[in-house]
Design a protein around this motif. Structure first.
Motif, mmCIF file in Angstrom:
data_model
loop_
_atom_site.group_PDB
_atom_site.id
_atom_site.type_symbol
_atom_site.label_atom_id
_atom_site.label_comp_id
_atom_site.label_asym_id
_atom_site.label_seq_id
_atom_site.Cartn_x
_atom_site.Cartn_y
_atom_site.Cartn_z
ATOM 1 N N UNK A 278 0.884 -1.175 -0.162
ATOM 2 C CA UNK A 278 -0.044 0.091 0.105
ATOM 3 C C UNK A 278 0.917 1.499 0.107
ATOM 4 N N UNK A 279 0.607 1.941 -1.036
ATOM 5 C CA UNK A 279 1.630 3.244 -1.285
ATOM 6 C C UNK A 279 0.711 4.370 -1.193
ATOM 7 N N UNK A 280 -0.380 4.493 -0.681
ATOM 8 C CA UNK A 280 -1.439 5.318 -0.973
ATOM 9 C C UNK A 280 -1.613 6.265 0.499
ATOM 10 N N UNK A 281 -1.358 7.620 0.283
ATOM 11 C CA UNK A 281 -1.906 8.606 1.278
ATOM 12 C C UNK A 281 -3.179 9.228 0.674
ATOM 13 N N UNK A 282 -3.859 9.935 1.598
ATOM 14 C CA UNK A 282 -4.951 10.329 1.368
ATOM 15 C C UNK A 282 -5.248 11.874 2.060
ATOM 16 N N UNK A 283 -5.567 12.881 1.240
ATOM 17 C CA UNK A 283 -5.817 14.411 1.588
ATOM 18 C C UNK A 283 -7.363 14.507 1.778
ATOM 19 N N UNK A 284 -7.714 14.857 2.984
ATOM 20 C CA UNK A 284 -9.326 15.183 3.014
ATOM 21 C C UNK A 284 -9.526 16.529 2.703
ATOM 22 N N UNK A 285 -10.857 16.704 2.224
ATOM 23 C CA UNK A 285 -11.063 18.019 1.830
ATOM 24 C C UNK A 285 -10.563 19.235 2.564
ATOM 25 N N UNK A 286 -10.685 19.014 3.920
ATOM 26 C CA UNK A 286 -9.932 20.223 4.541
ATOM 27 C C UNK A 286 -8.567 20.168 4.867
ATOM 28 N N UNK A 287 -7.709 19.318 4.200
ATOM 29 C CA UNK A 287 -6.305 19.412 4.108
ATOM 30 C C UNK A 287 -5.731 18.472 5.219
ATOM 31 N N UNK A 288 -6.381 17.661 5.798
ATOM 32 C CA UNK A 288 -5.608 16.815 6.444
ATOM 33 C C UNK A 288 -5.005 15.333 5.968
ATOM 34 N N UNK A 289 -3.895 15.151 6.316
ATOM 35 C CA UNK A 289 -3.213 13.961 5.376
ATOM 36 C C UNK A 289 -3.331 12.808 6.360
ATOM 37 N N UNK A 290 -3.848 11.619 5.630
ATOM 38 C CA UNK A 290 -4.124 10.371 6.442
ATOM 39 C C UNK A 290 -3.258 9.164 5.451
ATOM 40 N N UNK A 291 -2.794 8.489 6.519
ATOM 41 C CA UNK A 291 -1.802 7.404 5.927
ATOM 42 C C UNK A 291 -2.491 6.053 5.606
ATOM 43 N N UNK A 292 -3.763 6.068 6.231
ATOM 44 C CA UNK A 292 -4.618 4.838 5.851
ATOM 45 C C UNK A 292 -6.060 4.931 5.753
ATOM 46 N N UNK A 293 -6.800 4.129 5.070
ATOM 47 C CA UNK A 293 -8.230 4.465 4.954
ATOM 48 C C UNK A 293 -8.877 4.065 6.205
ATOM 49 N N UNK A 294 -8.367 3.475 7.309
ATOM 50 C CA UNK A 294 -8.932 3.308 8.418
ATOM 51 C C UNK A 294 -8.257 4.120 9.726
ATOM 52 N N UNK A 295 -7.809 4.949 9.402
ATOM 53 C CA UNK A 295 -6.945 6.032 10.398
ATOM 54 C C UNK A 295 -8.149 6.658 11.126
ATOM 55 N N UNK A 296 -7.423 6.939 12.507
ATOM 56 C CA UNK A 296 -8.501 7.775 13.445
ATOM 57 C C UNK A 296 -8.122 9.200 13.342
ATOM 58 N N UNK A 297 -7.100 9.469 13.157
ATOM 59 C CA UNK A 297 -6.685 10.979 13.033
ATOM 60 C C UNK A 297 -5.594 11.304 11.714
ATOM 61 N N UNK A 298 -5.649 12.439 11.789
ATOM 62 C CA UNK A 298 -4.561 12.950 10.474
ATOM 63 C C UNK A 298 -3.666 13.797 10.526
#
Ligand code: SAM
Ligand code: SF4
Ligand code: SF4
Length: 350
Positions: A278-298
């Motif tokens: 898994x080489x994916x990061x996620x950026x929420x619409x308000x600019x939080x970076x998440x390192x997993x789809x199942x993360x609790x915080x960014x």
């Protein structure tokens, strides 16, 4: 706005070396949620009881502007990200999405993809193609109109989504990837029909195991239909042969029809997790970076961005967070982990 090529991009346009996490996984993909809103209320994602009239979506001022998204994307690209995927919520609800695609498409060394429920594609496929979008994935859980309307819980007709897929094809997207979440007793009886419909069309249906994303979708292991079961059902009617992954770490398991009429896939994050690649990061619409789809915080990228941080400072935050990454939720999943706190998929970006 013209996007300045990030300094670290090689002159030949190839992506630079990526940062690696504690498990040796590179940061290569960024999913960007452009809105947490949606015109559907798929029960497995945004159940109406939770996402009803009282639900507080992000206010406009908290959502990253196109300029902010493009700047962050450029910084990610400078650190090895090669693929940007716009998602949400429903990304096509964001006003003037093609303008964002145009800005992102100017970043050297990245391709820009979109995941959408297809509801607005009839109008948007062409402008998105003209703006430089390279790939489209359309979510379509069933071709049975009654089943589809029940699943999207917005009474949205399936014919409109099918017309959206046709519009995407006419605009030059090929293959269109078609994502179908399968839930036992809800739409698994229509999976074969979906495969049949797109066999020979040049498009690729991928069956997705129902996941325990967020905490509001009432996930139970019993509701998951293993990808292998769906593949076996299709194989019994139309023989399949396994296909090699397109690249290391590809999340979809692929099969080709033995008669040469195309391919299908299964995304088996419950029964056969793929965290190792898994080489994916996620950026929420308000600019939080998440390192997993199942993360609790960014990790907040918007605050430094709006406080005037230089690219190098933001890059250091991203690289530092990725270097500490140890996520492998799907490999540890159990009925017990389903109760742990985590953010909703419509917010973090599917
Ligand atoms: N609204 C867009 C769409 O539906 O394509 C983009 C966002 S949606 C969250 C992205 C993908 O996540 C969709 O293909 C959707 O089917 C999938 N998804 C949402 N909830 C899911 C769940 N509980 N399990 C598996 N896939 C899910
Ligand atoms: Fe909306 Fe996509 Fe979630 Fe369905 S899966 S509710 S279309 S964000
Ligand atoms: Fe990646 Fe987290 Fe999914 Fe594992 S559970 S594949 S680490 S997003």
């Amino acid at each position: 706005m013209a996007i300045q090529p990030p300094d670290a991009i090689d002159a030949d346009g190839t992506a630079p070396a990526a940062v690696t996490d504690r498990r040796g996984r590179e940061l290569r993909d960024l999913r960007i949620s452009v809105t947490d809103r949606c015109n559907f209320r798929c029960r497995y994602c945004m159940p109406r009881e939770v996402f009803g009239p009282e639900f507080r979506f992000l206010p406009r001022g908290e959502i990253l502007t196109f300029e902010e998204i493009a700047r962050l994307a450029g910084i990610f690209a400078a650190h090895g990200v090669r693929k940007l995927r716009l998602t949400g919520g429903e990304p096509t609800l964001r006003a003037d999405l093609p303008a964002l695609v145009r800005m992102l498409a100017q970043i050297p060394g990245v391709e820009v993809a979109l995941t959408t429920n297809g509801s607005l594609l009839q109008h948007l496929a062409r402008p998105l193609a003209d703006a430089g979008l390279t790939r489209i994935t359309v979510s379509l859980d069933s071709l049975d109109d009654a089943v589809f309307r029940r699943m999207n819980d917005a009474d949205f007709p399936v014919a409109e989504v099918v017309a959206g897929i046709e519009a995407a094809e006419a605009a030059g997207f090929r293959p269109v990837k078609i994502n179908a979440v399968v839930r036992r007793g809800v739409n698994d009886h229509t999976a074969l029909d979906l495969a049949r419909h797109f066999k020979g069309s040049g498009h690729i249906v991928r069956f997705i195991e129902f996941m325990d994303v967020g905490v509001s979708n009432g996930w139970r292991l019993d509701d998951v239909v293993p990808g292998a079961e769906i593949i076996a059902r299709i194989h019994a009617e139309a023989p399949l042969v396994p296909a090699e992954p397109n690249y290391t770490g590809e999340v979809v398991r692929r099969w080709r029809y033995a008669d040469g009429s195309g391919e299908i896939g299964a995304i088996t994050s419950v029964t056969q997790p793929f965290c190792g690649g898994c080489t994916r990061a996620r950026l929420s619409a308000d600019g939080q970076l998440y390192t997993c789809l199942f993360a609790a915080s960014g990790t907040d990228l918007r605050a430094p961005l709006r406080a005037g941080a230089a690219d190098g400072e933001i890059a250091a935050i991203i690289a530092g967070r990725w270097a500490r990454r140890d996520d492998r939720y799907s490999e540890l999943r159990s009925q017990a982990t389903a109760g742990l706190p985590r953010v909703e998929m419509s917010y973090i970006g599917g």
